[in-house]
Scaffold this motif. Structure first.
Motif, short mmCIF file in Angstrom:
data_model
loop_
_atom_site.label_atom_id
_atom_site.label_comp_id
_atom_site.label_asym_id
_atom_site.label_seq_id
_atom_site.Cartn_x
_atom_site.Cartn_y
_atom_site.Cartn_z
N LEU A 1 38.60 6.79 -60.14
CA LEU A 1 37.49 6.87 -59.48
C LEU A 1 37.57 6.53 -58.09
N LEU A 2 38.07 5.05 -57.91
CA LEU A 2 38.14 4.40 -56.64
C LEU A 2 39.30 5.61 -55.69
N ASN A 3 40.55 5.55 -56.42
CA ASN A 3 41.62 6.42 -55.90
C ASN A 3 41.04 7.81 -55.28
N THR A 4 40.37 8.29 -56.05
CA THR A 4 39.55 9.65 -55.72
C THR A 4 38.83 9.50 -54.28
N LEU A 5 37.79 8.68 -54.53
CA LEU A 5 36.64 8.45 -53.55
C LEU A 5 37.59 7.81 -52.27
N LEU A 6 38.41 7.02 -52.59
CA LEU A 6 39.10 6.38 -51.09
C LEU A 6 39.60 7.38 -50.08
N PHE A 7 39.88 8.69 -50.68
CA PHE A 7 40.58 9.65 -49.90
C PHE A 7 39.48 10.62 -49.39
N VAL A 8 38.47 10.80 -50.00
CA VAL A 8 37.44 11.66 -49.64
C VAL A 8 37.00 11.61 -48.03
N PRO A 9 36.67 10.41 -47.41
CA PRO A 9 36.34 10.52 -46.07
C PRO A 9 37.34 10.87 -44.96
N SER A 10 38.77 10.57 -45.47
CA SER A 10 39.87 11.06 -44.67
C SER A 10 39.85 12.56 -44.76
N GLY A 11 39.58 13.18 -45.88
CA GLY A 11 39.60 14.59 -45.86
C GLY A 11 38.76 15.29 -44.98
N LEU B 1 37.34 13.70 -42.50
CA LEU B 1 37.55 13.37 -40.88
C LEU B 1 38.62 14.07 -40.66
N VAL B 2 39.67 14.72 -41.34
CA VAL B 2 40.79 15.75 -40.95
C VAL B 2 39.81 16.84 -40.41
N VAL B 3 39.07 17.30 -41.32
CA VAL B 3 38.42 18.65 -40.70
C VAL B 3 37.61 18.65 -39.50
N LEU B 4 36.94 17.52 -39.42
CA LEU B 4 36.10 17.15 -38.15
C LEU B 4 36.86 17.07 -37.08
N ALA B 5 38.02 16.18 -37.28
CA ALA B 5 38.84 16.15 -36.11
C ALA B 5 39.63 17.45 -35.70
N ALA B 6 40.16 18.06 -36.73
CA ALA B 6 40.73 19.40 -36.50
C ALA B 6 39.86 20.44 -35.73
N THR B 7 38.50 20.42 -36.18
CA THR B 7 37.71 21.30 -35.59
C THR B 7 37.12 21.01 -34.27
N GLY C 1 40.84 13.62 -54.01
CA GLY C 1 40.04 13.10 -53.20
C GLY C 1 40.10 13.62 -51.73
N ALA C 2 41.29 13.81 -51.01
CA ALA C 2 41.41 14.45 -49.78
C ALA C 2 40.89 15.97 -49.94
N VAL D 1 38.01 17.65 -47.75
CA VAL D 1 38.41 18.99 -46.90
C VAL D 1 37.25 19.99 -47.32
N VAL D 2 37.03 20.10 -48.65
CA VAL D 2 35.87 21.22 -48.86
C VAL D 2 34.63 20.90 -48.45
N ALA D 3 34.24 19.47 -48.55
CA ALA D 3 32.96 18.86 -47.93
C ALA D 3 32.88 19.09 -46.60
N GLY D 4 34.03 18.80 -45.61
CA GLY D 4 34.14 18.93 -44.30
C GLY D 4 34.01 20.31 -43.87
N VAL D 5 34.71 21.08 -44.43
CA VAL D 5 34.66 22.75 -43.98
C VAL D 5 33.22 23.12 -44.25
N GLY D 6 32.53 22.72 -45.42
CA GLY D 6 31.28 23.39 -45.63
C GLY D 6 30.32 22.58 -44.70
N GLY D 7 30.49 21.18 -44.39
CA GLY D 7 29.61 20.72 -43.10
C GLY D 7 29.97 21.39 -41.63
N VAL D 8 31.22 21.47 -41.49
CA VAL D 8 31.13 22.45 -40.33
C VAL D 8 30.74 23.67 -40.17
N ALA D 9 30.64 24.42 -41.39
CA ALA D 9 30.06 25.83 -41.29
C ALA D 9 28.60 25.57 -41.19
N VAL D 10 28.08 24.81 -41.87
CA VAL D 10 26.55 24.71 -41.78
C VAL D 10 26.04 24.16 -40.39
#
Length: 185
Positions: free
Chosen positions: A95-105, A107-113, A163-164, A168-177
């Motif tokens: 779970l830690l390994n998965t959660l650790l990469f979620v913010p990076s995913g 932020l990749v979307v946010l930075a790219a957009t 996690g990444a 990314v899915v959460a980031g894309v959803g957030g950017v769309a909203v």
């Protein structure tokens, strides 16, 4: 002997890197939009935190870890045994390994957009590939450096990439909203 380790070192490192990246974001905000500067700084901070959490011995300085006692290759036992948890995430290492990469995913979307003059929907898949390569690189370092008392495991890479992708899915959803909300006053 590996001279440093433990959770306090990880936390101090995260705070130190965070402070440096706040300064970087403020300076970068002079020549790029502030949200772009902060998203890039946040992405760099999340990558630094990942390195601190995965490459610093968790239980303090381990002393000497003899080369004969370490593995010669990565564990390919997918879903195999993993430690019971981490000081905050008692539910398990996976779970830690998965959660650790979620913010990076995210932020990749946010930075790219947010960056002008680039194609975000090309950068986002490249960002996921880069995060996967970063995870593989961390596992390689764990394999090569016996003194940090960590183990290379393909399950970690799978969990990290998962996690990444969640990020990314959460980031894309957030950017769309956010775009929908901006277009409707």
């Amino acid at each position: 002997m590996f001279p440093i380790g433990g959770y306090p070192v990880m936390l101090l490192g995260a705070l130190g890197v965070g402070a440096a990246l706040v300064v970087l974001a403020v300076l970068a905000g002079r020549w790029m939009r502030w949200l772009s500067a902060w998203s890039v700084a946040g992405l760099l901070w999340s990558l630094a935190v990942i390195a601190l959490v995965t490459l610093i011995p968790a239980q303090g300085a381990p002393g000497i870890v003899p080369a004969e006692g370490r593995l010669d290759s990565c564990s390919w036992d997918i879903g195999g045994p993993a430690p019971d948890g981490f000081w905050i995430f008692e539910s398990g290492q996976r779970l830690l390994n998965t959660l650790l990469f979620v913010p990076s995913g995210v932020l990749v979307v946010l930075a790219a957009t947010r960056l002008r003059g680039v194609w975000p929907w090309l950068l986002v898949p490249l960002g996921v590939v880069a995060l996967a390569a970063y995870s593989i690189g961390i596992e390689a370092v764990q394999l090569w450096l016996a003194r940090i008392d960590r183990a290379c495991d393909v399950t970690d890479v799978i969990d990290n990439v998962t996690g990444a992708l969640i990020g990314v899915v959460a980031g894309v959803g957030g950017v769309a909203v956010a775009r929908v909300l901006r277009s409707h006053p």
